[in-house]
Enzyme design. Structure first.
Site, short mmCIF file in Angstrom:
data_model
loop_
_atom_site.label_atom_id
_atom_site.label_comp_id
_atom_site.label_asym_id
_atom_site.label_seq_id
_atom_site.Cartn_x
_atom_site.Cartn_y
_atom_site.Cartn_z
CB CYS A 97 34.52 33.39 24.42
SG CYS A 97 34.36 31.76 23.67
CE LYS A 135 41.58 28.76 39.20
NZ LYS A 135 40.22 28.63 39.62
CD GLU A 193 41.58 29.19 22.42
OE1 GLU A 193 40.84 30.06 21.94
OE2 GLU A 193 42.28 28.44 21.74
CD GLU A 242 34.64 39.07 26.70
OE1 GLU A 242 35.59 39.18 27.49
OE2 GLU A 242 34.39 38.02 26.09
P1 NAD Z 1 38.66 34.99 34.29
O1 NAD Z 1 39.82 35.41 33.49
O2 NAD Z 1 38.22 35.87 35.41
O3 NAD Z 1 38.90 33.56 34.95
C1 NAD Z 1 39.29 32.44 34.18
C2 NAD Z 1 40.09 31.52 35.07
O4 NAD Z 1 41.27 32.19 35.50
C3 NAD Z 1 39.36 31.06 36.33
O5 NAD Z 1 39.65 29.71 36.60
C4 NAD Z 1 39.95 31.96 37.40
O6 NAD Z 1 39.93 31.39 38.68
C5 NAD Z 1 41.37 32.16 36.91
N1 NAD Z 1 41.95 33.42 37.38
C6 NAD Z 1 41.31 34.59 37.59
N2 NAD Z 1 42.17 35.53 38.04
C7 NAD Z 1 43.39 34.93 38.11
C8 NAD Z 1 44.69 35.38 38.51
N3 NAD Z 1 44.92 36.61 38.93
N4 NAD Z 1 45.72 34.49 38.44
C9 NAD Z 1 45.51 33.23 38.01
N5 NAD Z 1 44.29 32.76 37.66
C10 NAD Z 1 43.26 33.60 37.69
O7 NAD Z 1 37.49 34.73 33.24
P2 NAD Z 1 36.00 34.30 33.56
O8 NAD Z 1 35.29 35.46 34.13
O9 NAD Z 1 35.99 33.02 34.32
O10 NAD Z 1 35.46 33.97 32.09
C11 NAD Z 1 35.01 34.93 31.22
C12 NAD Z 1 36.06 35.24 30.18
O11 NAD Z 1 36.46 34.05 29.52
C13 NAD Z 1 35.53 36.14 29.08
O12 NAD Z 1 36.49 37.12 28.79
C14 NAD Z 1 35.37 35.18 27.90
O13 NAD Z 1 35.41 35.80 26.63
C15 NAD Z 1 36.49 34.25 28.11
N6 NAD Z 1 36.26 32.99 27.39
C16 NAD Z 1 37.03 32.75 26.27
C17 NAD Z 1 36.82 31.59 25.52
C18 NAD Z 1 37.66 31.29 24.30
O14 NAD Z 1 37.66 30.15 23.84
N7 NAD Z 1 38.39 32.24 23.74
C19 NAD Z 1 35.85 30.67 25.94
C20 NAD Z 1 35.09 30.95 27.08
C21 NAD Z 1 35.32 32.12 27.80
#
Ligand code: NAD
Length: 498
Positions: free
Chosen positions: A302, A191, A267, A401
């Site tokens: 991240c 997804k 992650e 963050e």
């Molecule tokens: P997000 O949590 O908003 O979304 C990530 C994924 O989760 C997307 O596919 C989104 O559609 C899905 N999602 C969102 N809300 C959901 C819900 N209620 N139920 C189920 N799925 C849901 O994160 P983002 O804004 O896409 O990405 C930024 C974040 O990702 C930052 O916090 C960043 O630090 C983190 N990140 C972490 C790593 C790592 O390896 N630790 C790498 C890249 C990004």
């Protein structure tokens, strides 16, 4: 390498084919109810495409296809050498289509095309090739039992694996999960984030061309609270690997406990400290790393080194250098090959970043450079590289963050103080330190509570080493052979030889 000019990329952007349907059981299909969502080009604010928004009925169809493919053994019981061949073919196809995929990444999430070509695509290719190469070199175990028994410990694919990924490195983040999961013999559902579904849909097509059987790899675009939630709550998903924010990661733990106890690997977010001691061996290099460590990919990283801690004696000189590097990284058109910082992924994220900048000013931080939206005439979402000198650790911009191009800088006097400030966070993803003393390098690296520590560099790494965090940055590791453990079960078979 980026050898094309802006006009050529613009021409290609107008011509590029955008896949907009879900990929389920080997075919592109609309959402069953016809639902769509718009994906926007953050460089211009213009719509790129209306993409299928998968609902729970689409999720059911994809999980059923993935389960049937798994049970049939068409992939799960293939000889590892055959799985390897397909993954290597997929890596080669991604490489062959690197320019097209880099263009999709840049259009969909605003990253500089040069970065996508130099980093995202080569890393994605390497990831598929590396797990393809690894999988026919994995051995199982025999336990040290007595002569009457043979006890084998064998690794088996877990079954149906879901990968839910963010938008900052769409293809690369997906590959870190898909490649080891497929290599181990699982069926996979991906997804992508709603901000960046386009490259994942093209990947689905390439995976089929490479020879992945129908149902083994499915791509379900859609909204997090709809598609993501349906996947998280599904009773027939065995494992869910997530990269994204800590808040959403916590939701996936809840989904698992409310459904079938699927194993969840997280992650999550970060607020990584970057420490510069006054015996830093190369201040120029460290200052550049401090700037690149927060401003590359528009700060949407991240492991961004978003909290800079500089020892008192070198603070002023060092911060002047960092500010100079920052000023040289002004946002530009992502398709311009000379651009080093592109557009923020969408308007909501830009408003979020600008809100944090305002809160920094209100809480008494001093703006050293940047601080505003820029390139307004483009209709896109751009924020200047921004640096704050911060008097206190308790400010929101130091603790939360931001996921944008905002660096906070603070002074420290002693090693103990630096370690205490660095560890004072709910997160524990990355951490960097610069020192010429070997003893200090080891001592501080051991004391930092982070999954990744860089000494006299920042961001460096390779597919061969694990990637992931501690504390609320998550658990489980992407990359390296250790990632295979997430997608395998251990089976004990106890055989009586008498
Ligand atoms: P997000 O949590 O908003 O979304 C990530 C994924 O989760 C997307 O596919 C989104 O559609 C899905 N999602 C969102 N809300 C959901 C819900 N209620 N139920 C189920 N799925 C849901 O994160 P983002 O804004 O896409 O990405 C930024 C974040 O990702 C930052 O916090 C960043 O630090 C983190 N990140 C972490 C790593 C790592 O390896 N630790 C790498 C890249 C990004």
């Amino acid at each position: 390498m980026n050898t094309l000019d802006l006009a050529t990329w613009q021409e290609r952007a107008r011509a590029v084919k955008l896949r907009h349907q879900a990929f389920i059981n080997g075919r592109f299909v609309d959402a069953q109810g016809g639902q769509t969502f718009a994906t926007i080009n953050p460089a211009t604010g213009q719509k790129l495409a209306d993409v299928a928004a998968c609902q729970s009925s689409d999720v059911d169809a994809a999980v059923t296809a993935a389960r049937q493919a798994f049970e049939s053994g068409v992939w799960s019981r293939q000889h590892p050498r055959d799985r390897k061949r397909v993954l290597l073919r997929l890596a080669a196809l991604i490489e062959q289509h690197s320019e097209e995929l880099a263009l999709l990444e840049s259009l969909d999430m605003g990253k500089p095309i040069s970065d996508a070509l130099a980093y995202d695509l080569p890393e994605t290719v390497k990831c598929f090739a590396w797990y393809g190469e690894a999988i026919d070199k994995q051995y199982d175990e025999i336990a040290p039992t007595g002569p009457e028994t043979l006890a084998t410990i064998t690794r088996e694919p877990v079954g149906v694996v879901v990968a839910v990924v963010p938008w900052n490195y769409p293809l690369m983040m997906a590959s870190w999960k898909i490649a080891p999961a497929l290599a181990a013999g699982n069926s996979v559902l991906l997804k992508p984030a709603e901000q960046s579904p386009l490259s994942a849909l093209r990947l689905a097509e390439l995976a089929a061309e490479a020879g992945l059987p129908a149902g083994v790899f499915n791509v379900l675009p859609g909204l997090g609270p709809v598609t993501g939630q349906a996947l998280g709550l599904h009773m027939d998903v065995d494992c869910l690997a997530f990269t994204g924010s800590t808040a959403t990661g916590k939701r996936f733990m809840a989904y698992s406990s409310q459904s079938n106890l699927k194993r969840v690997w997280l992650e999550c977010g970060g607020k990584s400290p970057h420490i510069v001691f006054d015996d830093c061996p190369d201040l120029e290099k460290a200052a550049q790393a401090a700037a690149v460590g927060i401003f590359s990919n528009q700060g949407e990283v991240c492991i961004a080194g978003s909290r800079l801690y500089v020892q008192n004696g070198i603070y002023d000189t060092f911060m002047e250098k960092v500010a100079q590097f920052a000023q040289g990284m002004q946002p530009g058109d992502p398709l311009d090959p000379s651009t080093t910082m592109g557009a923020i992924v969408d308007e909501a994220q830009m408003r979020n970043v600008l809100g944090y900048i305002e809160s920094g000013l209100i809480e008494g931080a001093t703006l050293r450079t940047g601080g505003g939206q820029t390139r307004l005439a483009t209709g896109g979402f751009y924020v200047e590289p921004t640096i704050f000198d911060c008097p206190r650790q308790t400010m929101r911009i130091v603790n939360e963050e931001i996921f944008g191009p905002v660096l906070t800088a603070q002074r420290f006097d002693t090693e103990d103080e630096a370690v205490a400030l660095a560890n004072d966070s709910i997160y524990g993803l990355g951490a960097g330190l610069w020192t010429a003393q070997l003893g200090r390098a080891h001592r501080v690296a051991r004391r930092l509570r982070a999954g990744l520590v860089w000494v006299n560099c920042y961001f460096d790494g390779d597919i061969s080493v694990p990637f992931g965090g501690v504390k609320q940055s998550g658990f489980g590791r992407d990359k390296s052979l250790h990632a295979l453990d997430k997608y395998c079960d251990l089976k004990t078979t106890w055989i009586n030889l008498l």
